[in-house]
Design an enzyme around this catalytic site. Structure first.
Site, short mmCIF file in Angstrom:
data_model
loop_
_atom_site.label_atom_id
_atom_site.label_comp_id
_atom_site.label_asym_id
_atom_site.label_seq_id
_atom_site.Cartn_x
_atom_site.Cartn_y
_atom_site.Cartn_z
N ASP A 10 -1.10 6.45 -12.34
CA ASP A 10 -2.07 5.44 -11.89
C ASP A 10 -2.41 4.58 -13.10
O ASP A 10 -2.86 5.08 -14.12
CB ASP A 10 -3.31 6.17 -11.37
N ASP A 106 -0.17 -0.59 -8.45
CA ASP A 106 -0.42 0.08 -9.72
C ASP A 106 -0.26 1.59 -9.68
O ASP A 106 -0.57 2.27 -10.64
CB ASP A 106 -1.82 -0.29 -10.23
N GLU A 107 0.19 2.13 -8.57
CA GLU A 107 0.32 3.58 -8.48
C GLU A 107 1.73 3.94 -8.05
O GLU A 107 2.35 3.22 -7.28
CB GLU A 107 -0.66 4.16 -7.46
#
Lengths: 414, 104
Positions: A10, A106-107
């Protein structure tokens, strides 16, 4: 069977981090990335640590954030660079395994099972160091044997940290966490669980599958397996093509829509993008779905079948417009509008030649829209536009198709 | 502290596509020859940003030179403070409801 090795990576307050990387002085002040209030996208998308300490939350409107922290500095989002950094990070993860499944921008989940580097903790530490050194960003990593715990782990320690949830330590790490930390426990589920006194993940596990089944139906069983670490959902391969299930676009307009003409213009603008994307995918839609949100943020969704499976804007848009007008009441101004084509079938199943004059006309329209597509591909999305879109350019001056960003699909996948 | 200094670069593109910086021009206009350069992959700069990095030997010292494909600019770490953060602006309400479509 040996346990899987799954990492969840993350990127910490991703948008804000990218902005701070570019302009390091922002690290010394509370700052947030926020949309443009003039276009009514005025909410906080990401914030840095100082802003977080001031109590600012993601999703808040700008005026709420400014009330909490008047010295807050707002930065407009730059999606191009976020996508750039997201791609670079993903390329880095792909050096370790071929199973990298993005979850939003973003993960990512990574499955290291059977890879030469299969020591989860070592890889996590290496990843963290490399992302910091090569991209200048920080990530927090969760390591576990299933995707749910890995995600939970990456949320536990932030920023720039690794959390390992193993078979040995999971009861003391996971079970004491509040139940809303679990993936897929949203507002509604959280309220229901609170009503029966379930506040932690441990209590959720203790409630047992039977009880949860009677309470939530089939979802209760997956909740139980998520909480107890029994989830076996695989991490998708990075090169996997996700089959298209529906194609849709929506927009929050610059001002509320209350005339028929405005609504029609926006509907056509959205449908142009939808139909063009349908043509790119080689699919035809059998159902059209519209979503309206009024100025009080009240949402409705309606759908209707199309008379014939179609990928033509000139067939989908009138249906969508009819559907919207049937559900639009005077005084209920529209803030946000969406058009979606669903119930898709591949075009190859449709292409029977017909000699009916009606069908010949359709073929001609199809050729026309394809030509317009290629013109737009060559000269930009705004090169050829419908006359109706020119009435109010503040509403319709968007190149919807090229501005389109595909958001993450649900955990359960298509 | 260090700040990014954007420089102009004289670049040699080899037939295989590799890039070799040959000289840079600093912001004050002075020009420095690069006697040797080594591509070291992606790196985060000490001053700001991250990008593709070359270690360039200038006047006997190996100094990193960065290139961002996103902005297409080249920069180096310079001495001095970075530019200060912008001042916070007071919140201005956008009166979208005041809008009236033409002809009404």
């Amino acid at each position: 069977m040996k346990d899987r090795v799954i990492l969840h990576v993350d990127q910490n307050s991703f948008y804000a981090s990218v902005e701070m990387l570019r302009q390091p002085s922002l690290k010394t002040v509370p700052c947030a990335v926020a949309g443009d209030p003039a276009n009514r996208h005025g909410i906080v998308l990401a914030k840095n640590r100082l802003a977080k300490r001031a109590g600012i939350k993601t999703g808040e409107t700008i005026w709420q954030a400014k009330q909490k922290c008047p010295q807050l500095i707002l930065v407009p989002p730059d999606y191009r660079s976020y996508l750039h950094f997201s791609r670079l990070a993903r390329a880095l993860y792909c050096e370790y395994t071929d199973r990298v499944e993005p979850f939003g921008i973003d993960e990512c989940w990574m499955d290291l099972t059977g890879c030469p580097d299969h020591d989860g903790f070592a890889v996590a530490e290496q990843l963290r160091a490399r992302v910091k050194e090569e991209l200048g960003l920080t990530v927090s990593v969760g390591v576990s044997w299933n995707k749910i715990y890995a995600k939970l782990g990456s949320d536990l320690k932030k920023p720039d940290a690794t959390t390992v949830i193993s078979r040995d330590n999971y009861p003391c790490i996971v079970y004491s966490r509040p139940v809303e930390d679990l993936l897929y426990v949203g507002h509604a589920t959280y309220r229901k669980l609170r009503r029966v006194g379930i506040r932690t993940i441990g209590q959720l596990v203790a409630a047992g599958p039977h009880f949860l089944r009677t309470m939530f139906g089939i979802v209760g069983l997956s909740l139980y397996s998520f909480a107890a670490g029994l989830d076996t959902t695989p991490v998708a391969s990075s090169g996997r093509e996700i089959p298209v299930k529906s194609v849709g676009n929506s927009i929050t307009t610059r001002h509320d829509l209350y005339t028929e003409q405005d609504i029609k213009a926006v509907t056509y603008m959205l449908t142009e993008s939808v139909s063009s994307r349908l043509r790119d995918a080689g699919m035809a839609a059998r159902t059209v779905q519209v979503s309206l949100r009024d100025y009080q943020l009240y949402n409705i969704e309606r759908q209707a079948p199309l008379p014939l499976p179609s990928q033509l804007c000139s067939e989908i848009a009138p249906e969508a417009f009819k559907l919207i007008m049937a559900n639009f009441r005077q005084g209920q101004w529209i803030r946000s509008l969406g058009v979606r084509a669903c119930n898709l079938i591949p075009l190859s199943k449709l292409n029977q030649e017909s000699f009916l004059p009606q069908e010949k006309r359709r073929q001609a329209v199809w050729r026309l829209e394809n030509t317009i597509d290629s013109l737009r591909g060559r000269y930009g999305g705004l090169a050829v536009r419908r006359g109706i879109l020119l009435a109010d350019r503040s509403l319709t001056g968007h190149d919807i198709k090229n501005e389109n960003v595909i958001h993450p699909i649900g955990f359960f996948g298509p | 502290m260090s700040r990014p200094v954007f420089v102009s670069v004289l670049l040699e593109m080899s037939a295989s596509g590799a890039r070799h910086p040959l000289a840079i021009t600093w912001e004050d206009g002075s020009r420095y020859e690069i006697t040797r350069s080594l591509y070291v992959g992606r790196r985060a700069a000490r001053s700001a940003g991250s990008g593709e990095c070359w270690l360039c030997r200038i006047a006997g010292r190996d100094i990193p030179l960065y290139y961002s494909p996103l902005s297409g600019r080249w920069w180096m770490d310079g001495k001095g403070d970075p530019e200060p953060a912008p001042a916070a602006e007071p919140y201005k309400r956008v009166k979208d409801r005041d809008y009236k479509p033409a002809g009404q």
